[in-house]
Design a protein around this motif. Structure first.
Motif: not given
Length: 157
Positions: A24-27, A31-39, A62-73
């Motif tokens: 998140s600090q690098r960003n 919030p993080l992208s889907l790729k970062d969520v997996g990491t 529901g649907t996954v969007y490529s631009h979707q962002l995810f917070d820690l919770k």
């Protein structure tokens, strides 16, 4: 792994939080992208493939969007019910490349490991991961250092 009085090991929840904070600090603290969520999830000891992660998100949200962002919770919610892999399992997997049993493996063998196990990485991704590793003149690095690619925090057996 949970902390106990005699160990520097940190819990999965703490690993998840630490990995999230780093990315998140690098960003710019967003919030993080889907790729970062997996990491983040893999650094905390979970082992979903990118395909598995997309299915989990689709099931829960529901649907996954490529631009979707995810917070820690949200990431914590995604981890509910997932199987964790142990540091010992990964350590033991890496030890099979420690032919001299001295705690070191070759960077080439690690590259092989990363391209053949779990979510397969491409050459560019592997080179980026290895860039910060302390690889000696013979192309060797410690297994404990290699574990930092898979886990946040100190490794303890």
């Amino acid at each position: 792994m949970s902390s106990n009085g005699n160990s520097t090991s940190i819990s999965t929840d703490e690993r998840l939080k630490q990995a999230y904070e780093i990315l998140s600090q690098r960003n710019h603290n967003r919030p993080l992208s889907l790729k970062d969520v997996g990491t983040v999830m893999r650094a905390a000891g979970y082992s979903p493939t990118n395909s598995d992660l997309k299915k989990i998100i689709e099931t829960k949200f529901g649907t996954v969007y490529s631009h979707q962002l995810f917070d820690l919770k949200t990431i914590e919610d995604l981890c509910i019910g997932l199987k964790k892999r142990s540091e010992k399992e990964v350590h033991d997997s890496l030890r099979c490349f420690d032919y001299e049993r001295n705690g070191f493996i070759s960077a080439q063998e690690l590259k092989y490991f990363l391209t053949t196990r779990g979510e397969k990485l491409n050459e560019e991704e592997i080179d980026e991961l290895l860039r910060d590793m302390d690889i000696d003149q013979q192309g060797m690095l410690s297994i404990e250092q290699a574990l930092t690619l898979f886990f946040v925090g100190d490794y303890t057996e």
